[in-house]
Design an enzyme around this catalytic site. Structure first.
Site, mmCIF file in Angstrom:
data_model
loop_
_atom_site.group_PDB
_atom_site.id
_atom_site.type_symbol
_atom_site.label_atom_id
_atom_site.label_comp_id
_atom_site.label_asym_id
_atom_site.label_seq_id
_atom_site.Cartn_x
_atom_site.Cartn_y
_atom_site.Cartn_z
ATOM 1 N N HIS A 277 0.840 -1.199 0.000
ATOM 2 C CA HIS A 277 0.000 0.000 0.000
ATOM 3 C C HIS A 277 0.882 1.259 0.000
ATOM 4 C CE1 HIS A 277 -3.383 2.635 1.380
ATOM 5 N NE2 HIS A 277 -2.373 3.268 1.944
ATOM 6 N N GLU A 278 1.907 1.270 0.850
ATOM 7 C CA GLU A 278 2.799 2.440 0.907
ATOM 8 C C GLU A 278 3.588 2.588 -0.394
ATOM 9 O OE1 GLU A 278 2.257 4.491 3.170
ATOM 10 O OE2 GLU A 278 1.041 3.106 4.354
ATOM 11 N N HIS A 281 1.724 4.556 -2.924
ATOM 12 C CA HIS A 281 1.847 6.016 -2.771
ATOM 13 C C HIS A 281 3.145 6.499 -3.406
ATOM 14 C CE1 HIS A 281 -1.632 6.543 -0.330
ATOM 15 N NE2 HIS A 281 -1.178 5.868 0.707
ATOM 16 N N GLU A 357 -5.962 7.064 -1.421
ATOM 17 C CA GLU A 357 -5.816 5.914 -0.526
ATOM 18 C C GLU A 357 -6.498 4.679 -1.114
ATOM 19 O OE1 GLU A 357 -3.882 5.712 1.957
ATOM 20 O OE2 GLU A 357 -3.395 7.826 2.141
HETATM 21 ZN ZN LIG Z 1 -2.036 5.254 2.470
#
Ligand SMILES: [Zn+2]
Length: 415
Positions: A277-278, A281, A357
């Site tokens: 997930h990171e 980003h 997100e």
């Molecule tokens: Zn996030």
């Protein structure tokens, strides 16, 4: 003057009353009937006690949040009304002739006043977080963080205010355009130095300690072309039981940071999902998009502030013993307008963040292809921070930079 003071307090009290009823009486976080019994239903993964604590804790924290934003506005209004701001300017001018030093003195008194008056609220927030066993931080460690906060913000604010008022005095019409132009390199500079100079003032950062796990995390990072030297662990277990990870910095200082609590308490597959997930980003350059958006919003904010500030100071300036709109003593009005505008803009900013997100969740599940681990990650996050799975609508609007846990798990279930 007394009338304005009375109405300010009256409106604040009404506002607080509304939120007290809204958060504690009219709403709760029970989920829609069709999701009862699914993996998104907290009753399936929290104990009865955890469920009750999560509801209580979230209600109190949300209430404190909604109390504290306009509380700051009240302070600024009172500073102006009772001539305190004018007094601070006099003190600064009586001490020195140099404008930079005057700014430093004025901003010091203003920051100190705000810090002292808001202390009861920030202490309550710390106390509640500790009482519910989310924070594990000692009072002295918390106080130390507060002091670092104070001085970091103070230094940044002195620089900003000095440049701002120099521009206001030199270019009465176009100051805000120049201020906006200056804010661009300044924002880039702050984002660049944050992970290296500011964050380490609060916590320790180091390469991952668990070498076996590190190898797996770095292998995942390599898939996305993220160099190993950009992955860090931070020592948070001395301060909190909550779990987290984030992306920060730009250019050579960009990095993915994992809290040690996350590494210690989640299973390997759960950690890899968070890491993915990171990474999303990082790969999708969300930090750069964020800065770009911030620059656009600052332009609009300064444009409106210029108009309203001149208008307000013309009407109330003499009242507050401030001679000109661009005297240092008008700073509380500037801060008030900026704070009002950012509060008004926050639902839109949060919506954009929630969109990013969600994109990161999507990327992460496509990369890891482990639905069970992803779902249990969100369940663990809920437990560790006693958060609401399905918060009241206004709370989501103003506070949720991430989709709600309900939305995130429902999305995963459909994969
Ligand atoms: Zn996030």
């Amino acid at each position: 003057m007394r009338k304005i003071a009375f109405w300010t307090l009256f409106l604040y009290a009404m506002y607080a009353l509304f939120f007290a009823f809204y958060l504690f009486q009219w709403t709760d976080s029970s989920i829609p009937a069709q999701y009862k019994g699914t993996s998104a239903d907290p009753a399936t993964f929290l104990t009865k006690k955890e469920l009750m604590l999560a509801e209580q804790f979230s209600e109190v924290k949300n209430f404190l949040f909604f109390l504290s934003v306009p509380y700051e506005w009240v302070i600024y209004i009172f500073m102006l009304l009772f001539g305190l701001s004018a007094r601070f300017q006099q003190w600064a001018e009586a001490t020195t002739k140099r404008r930079f030093m005057q700014t430093a003195i004025y901003v010091f008194w203003l920051s100190l006043l705000v810090q002292v008056v808001t202390f009861p609220l920030s202490y309550t927030s710390y106390y509640v977080t500790k009482m519910y066993n989310i924070s594990t931080q000692t009072f002295s460690s918390w106080m130390r963080d507060e002091l670092i906060d104070f001085w970091v913000n103070y230094v940044i604010m002195v620089v900003i205010v000095y440049v701002l008022y120099t521009l206001m005095k030199k270019f009465e019409k176009r100051w805000w355009v120049y201020a906006w132009l200056c804010s661009i390199p300044f924002t880039l500079f702050l984002t660049f130095i944050q992970p290296v100079f500011i964050d380490p003032l609060y916590n320790d950062f180091y390469p991952l300690k668990n070498k076996q796990l590190e190898a797996k995390i770095l292998a995942l990072a390599e898939k996305a072309n993220i160099p190993a030297e950009h992955v860090f662990e931070v020592n948070m277990s001395e301060k909190t039981n909550a779990l987290n990870a984030y992306v920060t910095g730009i250019g050579g200082n960009s990095r993915i940071v994992l809290w040690d609590t996350t590494l210690e308490r989640l299973s390997e597959d759960e950690i890899l999902f968070i890491m993915a997930h990171e990474m999303a980003h990082y790969v999708m350059k969300h930090i750069y998009w964020g800065i770009g958006l911030y620059i656009v919003v600052t332009f609009i904010g300064l444009l409106l502030t210029n108009r309203w500030m001149k208008r307000m100071m013309k009407r109330f300036g003499s009242f507050c013993r401030i001679k000109k709109w661009n005297d240092l003593a008008s700073l509380p009005m500037f801060l008030l307008l900026i704070s009002l505008l950012s509060f008004a803009a926050s639902p839109a900013m949060n919506a954009i963040s929630r969109y990013e997100e969600h994109a990161a969740d999507k990327y992460a599940i496509e990369l890891t292809k482990n639905k069970e681990a992803a779902i249990s990650t969100f369940q663990q996050l809920t437990r560790s921070s006693l958060s609401q799975v399905h918060p009241p609508y206004i709370v989501k609007l103003f506070r949720y930079s991430h989709p709600t846990i309900l939305e995130r798990i429902i999305f995963l279930e459909k994969q």
